[in-house]
Design a protein around this motif. Sequence first.
Motif, PDB file in Angstrom:
ATOM      1  N   SER A   1       0.837  -1.201   0.000  1.00  0.00           N
ATOM      2  CA  SER A   1       0.000   0.000   0.000  1.00  0.00           C
ATOM      3  C   SER A   1       0.870   1.248   0.000  1.00  0.00           C
ATOM      4  O   SER A   1       2.021   1.206   0.421  1.00  0.00           O
ATOM      5  CB  SER A   1      -0.882   0.057   1.248  1.00  0.00           C
ATOM      6  OG  SER A   1      -1.541  -1.158   1.454  1.00  0.00           O
ATOM      7  N   VAL A   2       0.285   2.332  -0.468  1.00  0.00           N
ATOM      8  CA  VAL A   2       0.982   3.622  -0.488  1.00  0.00           C
ATOM      9  C   VAL A   2       0.189   4.615   0.349  1.00  0.00           C
ATOM     10  O   VAL A   2      -1.021   4.780   0.143  1.00  0.00           O
ATOM     11  CB  VAL A   2       1.083   4.191  -1.920  1.00  0.00           C
ATOM     12  CG1 VAL A   2       1.851   5.503  -1.903  1.00  0.00           C
ATOM     13  CG2 VAL A   2       1.732   3.197  -2.853  1.00  0.00           C
ATOM     14  N   LEU A   3       0.861   5.272   1.274  1.00  0.00           N
ATOM     15  CA  LEU A   3       0.232   6.361   2.028  1.00  0.00           C
ATOM     16  C   LEU A   3       0.504   7.645   1.252  1.00  0.00           C
ATOM     17  O   LEU A   3       1.652   8.086   1.125  1.00  0.00           O
ATOM     18  CB  LEU A   3       0.812   6.427   3.441  1.00  0.00           C
ATOM     19  CG  LEU A   3       0.184   7.468   4.359  1.00  0.00           C
ATOM     20  CD1 LEU A   3      -1.281   7.144   4.652  1.00  0.00           C
ATOM     21  CD2 LEU A   3       0.971   7.584   5.668  1.00  0.00           C
ATOM     22  N   ARG A   4      -0.567   8.238   0.723  1.00  0.00           N
ATOM     23  CA  ARG A   4      -0.425   9.327  -0.251  1.00  0.00           C
ATOM     24  C   ARG A   4      -0.357  10.692   0.424  1.00  0.00           C
ATOM     25  O   ARG A   4      -1.282  11.498   0.344  1.00  0.00           O
ATOM     26  CB  ARG A   4      -1.598   9.282  -1.247  1.00  0.00           C
ATOM     27  CG  ARG A   4      -1.751   7.973  -2.026  1.00  0.00           C
ATOM     28  CD  ARG A   4      -0.787   7.850  -3.188  1.00  0.00           C
ATOM     29  NE  ARG A   4      -0.689   9.005  -4.075  1.00  0.00           N
ATOM     30  CZ  ARG A   4      -1.362   9.146  -5.230  1.00  0.00           C
ATOM     31  NH1 ARG A   4      -2.194   8.226  -5.636  1.00  0.00           N
ATOM     32  NH2 ARG A   4      -1.176  10.212  -5.996  1.00  0.00           N
ATOM     33  N   LEU A   5       0.777  10.999   1.027  1.00  0.00           N
ATOM     34  CA  LEU A   5       0.957  12.339   1.617  1.00  0.00           C
ATOM     35  C   LEU A   5       0.984  13.412   0.531  1.00  0.00           C
ATOM     36  O   LEU A   5       0.856  14.593   0.824  1.00  0.00           O
ATOM     37  CB  LEU A   5       2.260  12.418   2.419  1.00  0.00           C
ATOM     38  CG  LEU A   5       2.499  11.386   3.517  1.00  0.00           C
ATOM     39  CD1 LEU A   5       3.797  11.698   4.268  1.00  0.00           C
ATOM     40  CD2 LEU A   5       1.349  11.335   4.495  1.00  0.00           C
ATOM     41  N   ASP A   6       1.186  12.970  -0.720  1.00  0.00           N
ATOM     42  CA  ASP A   6       1.211  13.948  -1.821  1.00  0.00           C
ATOM     43  C   ASP A   6      -0.169  14.530  -2.109  1.00  0.00           C
ATOM     44  O   ASP A   6      -0.265  15.526  -2.822  1.00  0.00           O
ATOM     45  CB  ASP A   6       1.777  13.289  -3.096  1.00  0.00           C
ATOM     46  CG  ASP A   6       0.973  12.061  -3.540  1.00  0.00           C
ATOM     47  OD1 ASP A   6       0.622  11.225  -2.675  1.00  0.00           O
ATOM     48  OD2 ASP A   6       0.696  11.940  -4.747  1.00  0.00           O
ATOM     49  N   LEU A   7      -1.215  13.912  -1.565  1.00  0.00           N
ATOM     50  CA  LEU A   7      -2.576  14.361  -1.892  1.00  0.00           C
ATOM     51  C   LEU A   7      -3.221  15.229  -0.811  1.00  0.00           C
ATOM     52  O   LEU A   7      -4.384  15.592  -0.922  1.00  0.00           O
ATOM     53  CB  LEU A   7      -3.485  13.143  -2.152  1.00  0.00           C
ATOM     54  CG  LEU A   7      -3.088  12.248  -3.336  1.00  0.00           C
ATOM     55  CD1 LEU A   7      -4.057  11.079  -3.469  1.00  0.00           C
ATOM     56  CD2 LEU A   7      -3.055  13.058  -4.632  1.00  0.00           C
ATOM     57  N   MET A   8      -2.467  15.584   0.218  1.00  0.00           N
ATOM     58  CA  MET A   8      -3.087  16.282   1.348  1.00  0.00           C
ATOM     59  C   MET A   8      -3.500  17.708   1.025  1.00  0.00           C
ATOM     60  O   MET A   8      -4.453  18.249   1.571  1.00  0.00           O
ATOM     61  CB  MET A   8      -2.126  16.309   2.533  1.00  0.00           C
ATOM     62  CG  MET A   8      -1.787  14.916   3.016  1.00  0.00           C
ATOM     63  SD  MET A   8      -0.499  14.976   4.237  1.00  0.00           S
ATOM     64  CE  MET A   8      -1.391  15.774   5.574  1.00  0.00           C
ATOM     65  N   HIS A   9      -2.738  18.340   0.159  1.00  0.00           N
ATOM     66  CA  HIS A   9      -2.988  19.730  -0.210  1.00  0.00           C
ATOM     67  C   HIS A   9      -2.233  19.955  -1.518  1.00  0.00           C
ATOM     68  O   HIS A   9      -1.168  19.370  -1.715  1.00  0.00           O
ATOM     69  CB  HIS A   9      -2.457  20.669   0.895  1.00  0.00           C
ATOM     70  CG  HIS A   9      -2.767  22.123   0.666  1.00  0.00           C
ATOM     71  ND1 HIS A   9      -1.964  22.927  -0.107  1.00  0.00           N
ATOM     72  CD2 HIS A   9      -3.785  22.906   1.103  1.00  0.00           C
ATOM     73  CE1 HIS A   9      -2.494  24.148  -0.143  1.00  0.00           C
ATOM     74  NE2 HIS A   9      -3.597  24.163   0.588  1.00  0.00           N
ATOM     75  N   PRO A  10      -2.760  20.785  -2.415  1.00  0.00           N
ATOM     76  CA  PRO A  10      -2.062  20.943  -3.695  1.00  0.00           C
ATOM     77  C   PRO A  10      -0.624  21.480  -3.562  1.00  0.00           C
ATOM     78  O   PRO A  10       0.226  21.133  -4.373  1.00  0.00           O
ATOM     79  CB  PRO A  10      -2.949  21.914  -4.481  1.00  0.00           C
ATOM     80  CG  PRO A  10      -3.993  22.405  -3.533  1.00  0.00           C
ATOM     81  CD  PRO A  10      -4.062  21.457  -2.390  1.00  0.00           C
TER      82      PRO A  10
ATOM     83  N   GLU B   1      -3.424   2.577   7.704  1.00  0.00           N
ATOM     84  CA  GLU B   1      -3.965   1.250   8.014  1.00  0.00           C
ATOM     85  C   GLU B   1      -2.877   0.368   8.604  1.00  0.00           C
ATOM     86  O   GLU B   1      -1.710   0.706   8.565  1.00  0.00           O
ATOM     87  CB  GLU B   1      -4.483   0.607   6.718  1.00  0.00           C
ATOM     88  CG  GLU B   1      -5.784   1.212   6.250  1.00  0.00           C
ATOM     89  CD  GLU B   1      -6.093   0.827   4.812  1.00  0.00           C
ATOM     90  OE1 GLU B   1      -5.594  -0.211   4.353  1.00  0.00           O
ATOM     91  OE2 GLU B   1      -6.830   1.587   4.170  1.00  0.00           O
ATOM     92  N   ASP B   2      -3.280  -0.778   9.072  1.00  0.00           N
ATOM     93  CA  ASP B   2      -2.339  -1.686   9.721  1.00  0.00           C
ATOM     94  C   ASP B   2      -1.311  -2.257   8.737  1.00  0.00           C
ATOM     95  O   ASP B   2      -1.663  -2.594   7.622  1.00  0.00           O
ATOM     96  CB  ASP B   2      -3.144  -2.844  10.325  1.00  0.00           C
ATOM     97  CG  ASP B   2      -2.812  -2.980  11.790  1.00  0.00           C
ATOM     98  OD1 ASP B   2      -2.135  -2.080  12.319  1.00  0.00           O
ATOM     99  OD2 ASP B   2      -3.213  -3.996  12.389  1.00  0.00           O
ATOM    100  N   PHE B   3      -0.077  -2.345   9.158  1.00  0.00           N
ATOM    101  CA  PHE B   3       0.969  -2.863   8.267  1.00  0.00           C
ATOM    102  C   PHE B   3       2.109  -3.426   9.121  1.00  0.00           C
ATOM    103  O   PHE B   3       2.199  -3.174  10.323  1.00  0.00           O
ATOM    104  CB  PHE B   3       1.479  -1.732   7.363  1.00  0.00           C
ATOM    105  CG  PHE B   3       2.021  -0.585   8.147  1.00  0.00           C
ATOM    106  CD1 PHE B   3       3.367  -0.537   8.488  1.00  0.00           C
ATOM    107  CD2 PHE B   3       1.188   0.430   8.598  1.00  0.00           C
ATOM    108  CE1 PHE B   3       3.859   0.493   9.262  1.00  0.00           C
ATOM    109  CE2 PHE B   3       1.680   1.469   9.374  1.00  0.00           C
ATOM    110  CZ  PHE B   3       3.017   1.496   9.699  1.00  0.00           C
ATOM    111  N   ASP B   4       3.011  -4.188   8.462  1.00  0.00           N
ATOM    112  CA  ASP B   4       4.150  -4.802   9.161  1.00  0.00           C
ATOM    113  C   ASP B   4       5.463  -4.084   8.893  1.00  0.00           C
ATOM    114  O   ASP B   4       6.335  -4.023   9.747  1.00  0.00           O
ATOM    115  CB  ASP B   4       4.314  -6.258   8.707  1.00  0.00           C
ATOM    116  CG  ASP B   4       3.029  -7.042   8.874  1.00  0.00           C
ATOM    117  OD1 ASP B   4       2.567  -7.144  10.024  1.00  0.00           O
ATOM    118  OD2 ASP B   4       2.476  -7.519   7.869  1.00  0.00           O
TER     119      ASP B   4
END
Length: 318
Positions: free
Chosen positions: A26-35, A162-165
């Motif tokens: 999975s990718v946590l998309r911090l790039d999408l938080m604000h333009p 989300e949960d991850f290892d």
Amino acid sequence: MTSIFLPPPTQQIDNNITQNAGVKLSVLRLDLMHPWVNGNKWYKLKYNLLEAQEKHFTTLLTFGGAYSNHIFATAAASKLFGFKTIGVIRGEQTSPLNSTLSFAVQQGMQLVYLDRTTYRQRHTQKLQADLRERFGDVFIIPEGGCNLNGVLGCTEILQQAEDFDVVCVACGTGTTFAGILLSLTQKQRAIAFPVLKHGEFLKQEIATLLQNYLDADLPVPNQPACAWELICDYHFGGYAKVNNELLNFSQQFQQAHGVSLDYVYTAKMFYGVIDLLKQGFFSKGDRILLIHTGGLQGNIGIENPQRIKIGPIPSFKD
Ligand SMILES: *Cc1c(COP(=O)(O)O)cnc(C)c1O
């Protein structure tokens, strides 16, 4: 201060490589938080801005190169939160301004230039005193937002994940990685991918940063007890160096999964993770989280043929 940001979404990446490896990626998309104010640069700025506000500073001063993601984010955040800003830029002024710096000026940032030798002194009291003499009572944020406030902000990155290892992060100074380590539990592990050559030295830097953070008695979501390592094989020749293989990979990844990557940081880490998956580095069943730390505005500096000769990008074929 945080209400203007979207919580970063998590996106699943499913392809034959992840399936063969038997992992959940999975990718946590911090790039999408604000333009404009996004990625790890926002997290590193947050507590710096809060401290400046608390101490009633009206002007921020910070440092960066001509394509700096930090300069870009600081300029935009300052405008949003009502600070004046001065950007101290490494090297000589070029005309016309590149897109990073013209954006910064549009946001109201005042730019000043320091030759490379003087710029190297940016951490010294002497240069900072000179700058205060010149610009008055400014709140100084180090280059990249790399201080303990920056680490503190980065402890919040995984709050909604989300949960991850296993978590994977691209690494320049290690400030972001240090913050992430402080928010993991003993059952999780973390891998940093330095984007510069000879990144092994970061191991000590990160350990020191963690120690300084703990010594300063700042909030710790979890005791830093998780296992972590650096993987130093994916720098592609050094900081901001690219080759066609990396550019092709980014293009292919974007087309397959709709995730744009920046060439300086995230493309190298994503490339590394995919390569490691092919080699069987991860265990079956691992839930792997990649942090997309943003930085897409910087691609313009790499794509600019005046700066780096990369030749035409071959089109991607299966
Ligand atoms: C600055 C930056 C990094 C590196 O962050 P550090 O805290 O210096 O390790 C990683 N990714 C992107 C997109 C960045 O802009």
